[in-house]
Design a protein around this motif. Structure first.
Motif, PDB file in Angstrom:
ATOM      1  N   ALA A  43       0.824  -1.209   0.000  1.00  0.00           N
ATOM      2  CA  ALA A  43       0.000   0.000   0.000  1.00  0.00           C
ATOM      3  C   ALA A  43       0.858   1.259   0.000  1.00  0.00           C
ATOM      4  O   ALA A  43       0.434   2.299  -0.509  1.00  0.00           O
ATOM      5  N   ASN A  44       2.064   1.198   0.521  1.00  0.00           N
ATOM      6  CA  ASN A  44       2.970   2.357   0.510  1.00  0.00           C
ATOM      7  C   ASN A  44       3.573   2.603  -0.863  1.00  0.00           C
ATOM      8  O   ASN A  44       3.887   3.745  -1.209  1.00  0.00           O
ATOM      9  N   GLU A  45       3.781   1.571  -1.638  1.00  0.00           N
ATOM     10  CA  GLU A  45       4.445   1.697  -2.940  1.00  0.00           C
ATOM     11  C   GLU A  45       3.464   1.952  -4.084  1.00  0.00           C
ATOM     12  O   GLU A  45       3.843   2.540  -5.098  1.00  0.00           O
ATOM     13  N   GLN A  46       2.215   1.534  -3.940  1.00  0.00           N
ATOM     14  CA  GLN A  46       1.241   1.724  -5.013  1.00  0.00           C
ATOM     15  C   GLN A  46       1.074   3.183  -5.438  1.00  0.00           C
ATOM     16  O   GLN A  46       1.079   3.472  -6.638  1.00  0.00           O
ATOM     17  N   PRO A  47       0.966   4.141  -4.507  1.00  0.00           N
ATOM     18  CA  PRO A  47       0.828   5.542  -4.938  1.00  0.00           C
ATOM     19  C   PRO A  47       2.052   6.053  -5.706  1.00  0.00           C
ATOM     20  O   PRO A  47       1.921   6.893  -6.596  1.00  0.00           O
ATOM     21  N   LYS A  48       3.216   5.539  -5.385  1.00  0.00           N
ATOM     22  CA  LYS A  48       4.435   5.943  -6.099  1.00  0.00           C
ATOM     23  C   LYS A  48       4.371   5.474  -7.551  1.00  0.00           C
ATOM     24  O   LYS A  48       4.714   6.214  -8.470  1.00  0.00           O
ATOM     25  N   ARG A  49       3.932   4.243  -7.734  1.00  0.00           N
ATOM     26  CA  ARG A  49       3.781   3.726  -9.099  1.00  0.00           C
ATOM     27  C   ARG A  49       2.694   4.504  -9.837  1.00  0.00           C
ATOM     28  O   ARG A  49       2.858   4.853 -11.001  1.00  0.00           O
ATOM     29  N   GLU A  53       3.000   6.434 -13.387  1.00  0.00           N
ATOM     30  CA  GLU A  53       2.079   6.061 -14.467  1.00  0.00           C
ATOM     31  C   GLU A  53       1.324   7.294 -14.977  1.00  0.00           C
ATOM     32  O   GLU A  53       1.135   7.456 -16.180  1.00  0.00           O
ATOM     33  N   ALA A  54       0.912   8.182 -14.072  1.00  0.00           N
ATOM     34  CA  ALA A  54       0.190   9.395 -14.473  1.00  0.00           C
ATOM     35  C   ALA A  54       1.075  10.306 -15.314  1.00  0.00           C
ATOM     36  O   ALA A  54       0.614  10.889 -16.308  1.00  0.00           O
ATOM     37  N   LEU A  55       2.351  10.429 -14.947  1.00  0.00           N
ATOM     38  CA  LEU A  55       3.280  11.235 -15.743  1.00  0.00           C
ATOM     39  C   LEU A  55       3.457  10.647 -17.139  1.00  0.00           C
ATOM     40  O   LEU A  55       3.450  11.374 -18.135  1.00  0.00           O
ATOM     41  N   ILE A  56       3.608   9.334 -17.205  1.00  0.00           N
ATOM     42  CA  ILE A  56       3.774   8.664 -18.503  1.00  0.00           C
ATOM     43  C   ILE A  56       2.542   8.902 -19.363  1.00  0.00           C
ATOM     44  O   ILE A  56       2.652   9.282 -20.535  1.00  0.00           O
ATOM     45  N   THR A  86       9.033   1.428 -12.655  1.00  0.00           N
ATOM     46  CA  THR A  86       7.820   1.523 -13.474  1.00  0.00           C
ATOM     47  C   THR A  86       8.194   1.489 -14.951  1.00  0.00           C
ATOM     48  O   THR A  86       7.551   0.792 -15.751  1.00  0.00           O
ATOM     49  N   LEU A  87       9.245   2.208 -15.329  1.00  0.00           N
ATOM     50  CA  LEU A  87       9.697   2.155 -16.723  1.00  0.00           C
ATOM     51  C   LEU A  87      10.158   0.750 -17.087  1.00  0.00           C
ATOM     52  O   LEU A  87       9.896   0.271 -18.192  1.00  0.00           O
ATOM     53  N   ALA A  88      10.827   0.074 -16.167  1.00  0.00           N
ATOM     54  CA  ALA A  88      11.237  -1.313 -16.411  1.00  0.00           C
ATOM     55  C   ALA A  88      10.014  -2.190 -16.643  1.00  0.00           C
ATOM     56  O   ALA A  88      10.007  -3.034 -17.543  1.00  0.00           O
ATOM     57  N   ALA A  89       8.968  -1.986 -15.851  1.00  0.00           N
ATOM     58  CA  ALA A  89       7.732  -2.760 -16.011  1.00  0.00           C
ATOM     59  C   ALA A  89       7.090  -2.504 -17.371  1.00  0.00           C
ATOM     60  O   ALA A  89       6.399  -3.369 -17.903  1.00  0.00           O
ATOM     61  N   GLY A  91       8.806  -2.120 -20.034  1.00  0.00           N
ATOM     62  CA  GLY A  91       9.694  -2.673 -21.053  1.00  0.00           C
ATOM     63  C   GLY A  91      10.727  -1.703 -21.606  1.00  0.00           C
ATOM     64  O   GLY A  91      11.389  -2.002 -22.592  1.00  0.00           O
ATOM     65  N   ILE A  92      10.885  -0.546 -20.976  1.00  0.00           N
ATOM     66  CA  ILE A  92      11.904   0.415 -21.412  1.00  0.00           C
ATOM     67  C   ILE A  92      13.277  -0.211 -21.154  1.00  0.00           C
ATOM     68  O   ILE A  92      13.520  -0.790 -20.099  1.00  0.00           O
ATOM     69  N   LYS A  93      14.177  -0.101 -22.107  1.00  0.00           N
ATOM     70  CA  LYS A  93      15.482  -0.768 -22.013  1.00  0.00           C
ATOM     71  C   LYS A  93      16.621   0.127 -21.551  1.00  0.00           C
ATOM     72  O   LYS A  93      17.598  -0.365 -20.990  1.00  0.00           O
ATOM     73  N   THR A  94      16.550   1.432 -21.816  1.00  0.00           N
ATOM     74  CA  THR A  94      17.616   2.336 -21.384  1.00  0.00           C
ATOM     75  C   THR A  94      16.998   3.621 -20.857  1.00  0.00           C
ATOM     76  O   THR A  94      15.870   3.968 -21.222  1.00  0.00           O
ATOM     77  N   MET A  95      17.754   4.313 -20.016  1.00  0.00           N
ATOM     78  CA  MET A  95      17.299   5.612 -19.536  1.00  0.00           C
ATOM     79  C   MET A  95      18.468   6.362 -18.922  1.00  0.00           C
ATOM     80  O   MET A  95      19.423   5.739 -18.441  1.00  0.00           O
ATOM     81  N   PRO A  96      18.381   7.689 -18.914  1.00  0.00           N
ATOM     82  CA  PRO A  96      19.412   8.468 -18.229  1.00  0.00           C
ATOM     83  C   PRO A  96      19.163   8.454 -16.722  1.00  0.00           C
ATOM     84  O   PRO A  96      18.017   8.482 -16.267  1.00  0.00           O
ATOM     85  N   VAL A  97      20.249   8.370 -15.977  1.00  0.00           N
ATOM     86  CA  VAL A  97      20.196   8.392 -14.516  1.00  0.00           C
ATOM     87  C   VAL A  97      21.312   9.295 -14.006  1.00  0.00           C
ATOM     88  O   VAL A  97      22.237   9.634 -14.735  1.00  0.00           O
TER      89      VAL A  97
END
Length: 108
Positions: A43-49, A53-56, A86-89, A91-97
């Motif tokens: 329940a703590n992690e669901q709002p973060k996801r 998701e809303a931004l995407i 969330t991006l991994a979920a 299927g995104i393969k690369t990203m800047p960090v």
């Protein structure tokens, strides 16, 4: 404190492979290495996801996660964990960090 960090593009599957050894991976990852669905998250992690998701869905930029090295010499995901996972979920393969600037200087 962005001046203390460098931006690098990482392979999300490779980050996930290393992060699997994290003491915190159980929060988002199943024992077989798959990312938990939204309903499997606590329940703590669901709002973060949900926020990522809303931004995407809105086509907005997401934050750059901060990566570091954990106690077991694995990748740790600091700020932005929900973003990367969330991006991994999705299927995104690369990203800047962000990584500590000293890493980037040593990688050149």
């Amino acid at each position: 404190r962005e001046k203390n960090y460098a931006t690098v593009t990482v392979s999300i599957p490779k980050v996930m492979e290393s992060w699997r050894a994290s003491l915190f991976s159980f929060e988002w990852m199943l024992p077989d290495g798959r990312i938990k669905s939204r309903d499997e998250l606590s329940a703590n992690e669901q709002p973060k996801r949900d926020a990522v998701e809303a931004l995407i869905k809105a086509g907005k930029a997401v934050e750059k996660p901060v990566l570091g090295i954990g106690l077991l010499e694995n990748v740790e995901i600091g700020t932005g964990r929900a973003t990367l996972l969330t991006l991994a979920a999705h299927g995104i393969k690369t990203m800047p960090v962000h990584v500590p600037g000293i890493w980037a200087r040593r990688m050149r």
